[in-house]
Enzyme design. Structure first.
Site, PDB file in Angstrom:
ATOM      1  N   LYS A  84      36.334  30.756  74.889  1.00  0.00           N
ATOM      2  CA  LYS A  84      34.976  31.295  74.865  1.00  0.00           C
ATOM      3  C   LYS A  84      34.174  30.645  73.739  1.00  0.00           C
ATOM      4  CE  LYS A  84      35.952  36.030  76.453  1.00  0.00           C
ATOM      5  NZ  LYS A  84      35.102  36.002  77.653  1.00  0.00           N
ATOM      6  N   ARG A 144      42.018  40.304  85.497  1.00  0.00           N
ATOM      7  CA  ARG A 144      42.505  40.511  86.867  1.00  0.00           C
ATOM      8  C   ARG A 144      43.986  40.130  86.987  1.00  0.00           C
ATOM      9  NH1 ARG A 144      37.870  36.505  89.002  1.00  0.00           N
ATOM     10  NH2 ARG A 144      36.970  37.373  87.096  1.00  0.00           N
TER      11      ARG A 144
HETATM   12  N1  BES Z   1      36.722  40.202  78.862  1.00  0.00           N
HETATM   13  C1  BES Z   1      35.869  39.395  79.644  1.00  0.00           C
HETATM   14  C2  BES Z   1      34.717  40.175  80.259  1.00  0.00           C
HETATM   15  C3  BES Z   1      33.700  40.763  79.324  1.00  0.00           C
HETATM   16  C4  BES Z   1      32.530  40.086  79.064  1.00  0.00           C
HETATM   17  C5  BES Z   1      33.896  41.989  78.776  1.00  0.00           C
HETATM   18  C6  BES Z   1      31.585  40.647  78.245  1.00  0.00           C
HETATM   19  C7  BES Z   1      32.948  42.553  77.922  1.00  0.00           C
HETATM   20  C8  BES Z   1      31.777  41.864  77.674  1.00  0.00           C
HETATM   21  C9  BES Z   1      36.646  38.752  80.792  1.00  0.00           C
HETATM   22  O1  BES Z   1      37.997  38.538  80.580  1.00  0.00           O
HETATM   23  C10 BES Z   1      36.030  37.428  81.038  1.00  0.00           C
HETATM   24  O2  BES Z   1      36.092  36.607  80.183  1.00  0.00           O
HETATM   25  N2  BES Z   1      35.432  37.268  82.213  1.00  0.00           N
HETATM   26  C11 BES Z   1      34.784  36.087  82.581  1.00  0.00           C
HETATM   27  C12 BES Z   1      35.232  35.730  83.975  1.00  0.00           C
HETATM   28  C13 BES Z   1      34.878  34.332  84.386  1.00  0.00           C
HETATM   29  C14 BES Z   1      35.677  33.318  83.599  1.00  0.00           C
HETATM   30  C15 BES Z   1      35.159  34.212  85.858  1.00  0.00           C
HETATM   31  C16 BES Z   1      33.290  36.342  82.539  1.00  0.00           C
HETATM   32  O3  BES Z   1      32.861  37.460  82.815  1.00  0.00           O
HETATM   33  O4  BES Z   1      32.551  35.425  82.192  1.00  0.00           O
HETATM   34 ZN    ZN Z   2      38.377  36.650  79.638  1.00  0.00          ZN
END
Ligand code: BES
Ligand code: ZN
Ligand code: ZN
Length: 493
Positions: free
Chosen positions: A269, A343
């Site tokens: 990230k 997931r």
């Molecule tokens: N933990 C994150 C989702 C999240 C984002 C929670 C903001 C709380 C606040 C999750 O694991 C994630 O990173 N999701 C990605 C998925 C993508 C890579 C398909 C996302 O939402 O960008």
């Molecule tokens: Zn994630």
């Protein structure tokens, strides 16, 4: 900490007496209180508008050192949430003033369109949840919570409302436990430590506890879950909590996403805001908190919970994009993005519970997608379920608790976006749009025929500005929702 008394409000000796006031209707049957309110409302600075307050010191007609008149606005617009907020703000103010003991006059609920138990419970909940400070990392404690919060009700009502105090205390204890777990920094809640802490609290509450360690998860072939933990120096855990009731006719399974920190893994990230990913275990925290509560309240429903706990880190041992892993169900998954890890741990936990516990329904809570926050904002969770009755039960609990949820669709044709050229399914959609939906559809591919609902709590799991009855950090979102769902559980078929 919460107490009831059937006293005359003007006779109670207290640091602060809080009197809720409506702009247009009298909420107090006791003549002395009504007269006092009338006197204050004749002043230009207080009419009872929403969130308006005024403080009166040493009023000769009462024994309270201070009276806080708190406005609710017009009676027609007041709901249970207005009362939670009012009570929360009053408690926060009393803490700020360094007081120890607060009394609330419980209003006559008829003008508000609420029942007495509804109004009293809402006030208690707001007050109790606001009376909590996360300061274990501060050497110097600036404030301390109130010792006593007492609710003044009319004669005869106290004994009737007594069970409500027990219930609200239990629900709030579970909620506050969840908040603390979420607010705890990730260096102090790595999977082994968090599992141990949850297990300790659960054992103390007389729940049946099993902690599956890495070796056990390997034996079970939870390859999808394990692939997320592969980059961390701390191995995965899965905590299984069980509550049984001798009169239960059905069993509900709960699963909570427990990523103790989500760096994104090799699909790292960006740095801005990454610290918020300490709350990526809020689903697990909410489920654990709800289990602590039901262990006290003893509803007539069996409940089994699985909490997959992992840390999503990049390293030489981390899972790579393009890797293919085999899930507990036997289905293979191509990893399109290591940041779509929630997931991956959920499907193994859900498939494990469905197979071993054979529940009548399964509900998962997860901070799953940024896309859900885009769609619904930071205060509303997304509910995904192919089962109308389960979705409606969740939405009813959402209304009762003000843990706001909105139902989202599960369109069959979107499944195509998760097709893989090399494996049974891919953890990443081929389109960037509708990410909350495709994430939910991915999970659904592992659930078979058990009625299932997924609640994406990525928005409301934590807050960065304090609310009326919640400080900065974890909100405990989902605990009250799940407790209400369980309390009002009806067989789905
Ligand atoms: N933990 C994150 C989702 C999240 C984002 C929670 C903001 C709380 C606040 C999750 O694991 C994630 O990173 N999701 C990605 C998925 C993508 C890579 C398909 C996302 O939402 O960008
Ligand atoms: Zn994630
Ligand atoms: Zn995540």
């Amino acid at each position: 900490m919460l107490n009831l008394t059937a006293a005359d409000a003007t006779r109670v000796a207290t640091d602060l007496l809080c009197v809720p006031v409506c702009e247009d209707e009298s909420l107090h049957a006791a003549a002395e209180v009504a007269a006092l309110v009338k006197r204050i409302q004749s002043l230009p600075e207080f009419s009872g508008k929403k969130d308006e307050t005024t403080l009166l010191y040493d009023a000769p007609e009462t024994k309270a050192r201070r009276i806080l008149f708190a406005g609710l606005g017009p009676a027609g617009k007041v709901d249970a949430e207005s009362l939670r907020s009012l009570a929360g703000r009053a408690v926060a103010r009393a803490i700020e003033m360094k007081l120890k003991r607060v009394h609330f006059v419980v209003p006559t609920p008829e003008p508000l369109g609420l029942s007495l138990p509804e109004a009293a419970a809402a006030l208690m909940e707001g007050a109790r949840l606001a009376n909590h400070i996360f300061d274990r990392y501060r050497k110097e404690k600036k404030h301390s919570p109130l010792n006593r919060i007492v609710f003044v009700v009319k004669k005869g009502a106290a004994s009737r409302l007594k069970p409500l105090v027990t219930k609200v205390e239990a629900v709030c204890r579970g909620t506050l436990a969840a908040r603390d777990w979420v607010t705890t920094p990730s260096n102090d809640k790595r999977p082994d430590a968090l599992a141990a802490d949850i297990a300790r609290r659960a054992r103390r509450s007389k729940l049946k506890v099993t902690v599956l360690d890495e070796a056990a998860l390997k034996r079970l072939k939870c390859g999808s879950l394990l692939s997320v933990a592969a980059g961390s120096s701390k191995p995965a855990r899965m905590v299984v909590l069980e509550y049984r009731h001798p009169g239960a006719k059905e069993k509900l399974a709960l699963v909570g996403k427990g990523v103790t920190f989500d760096t994104g893994g090799i699909s790292l990230k960006p740095p801005a805001g990454m610290e918020d990913m300490k709350s990526d275990m809020a689903g697990a925290a909410a489920v654990a908190g709800a289990m602590l509560t039901i262990a006290e309240l003893k509803p007539a429903l069996n409940v089994v919970a699985a909490l997959p706990l992992v840390e999503n880190m990049p390293s030489g041992s981390a899972t790579r994009p393009g890797d293919i892993v085999t899930s507990y169900s036997g289905k293979t998954i191509e990893i399109g993005n290591t940041d779509a890890e929630g997931r991956l741990i959920l499907v193994d936990a859900i498939a494990y519970l469905v197979k071993t516990a054979k529940p009548h329904a399964v509900v998962d809570l997860a901070t799953l997608t940024g896309a859900c926050v885009m769609a619904l904002g930071e205060r509303i969770a997304g509910v995904f379920s192919p089962d109308d009755r389960l979705a409606e039960a969740l939405l009813a609990s959402s209304g009762a608790t003000h843990e706001r949820c909105w139902r989202m669709p599960l369109p069959d044709d979107y499944r195509d976006f998760m097709k893989s050229d090399t494996a049974d399914i891919r953890n990443l959609s081929s389109t960037r749009w509708g990410g909350a939906i495709t994430a939910a559809l991915f999970i659904s591919a592992f659930v078979d025929n058990t009625p299932w609902a997924h609640v994406d709590i990525a928005g409301p799991a934590s807050i960065s500005k304090k609310g009326p009855y919640c400080g900065v950090g974890g909100t405990g979102f989902g605990v009250r929702l799940l407790c209400d769902l369980i309390e009002n559980w009806k067989p789905l078929s």
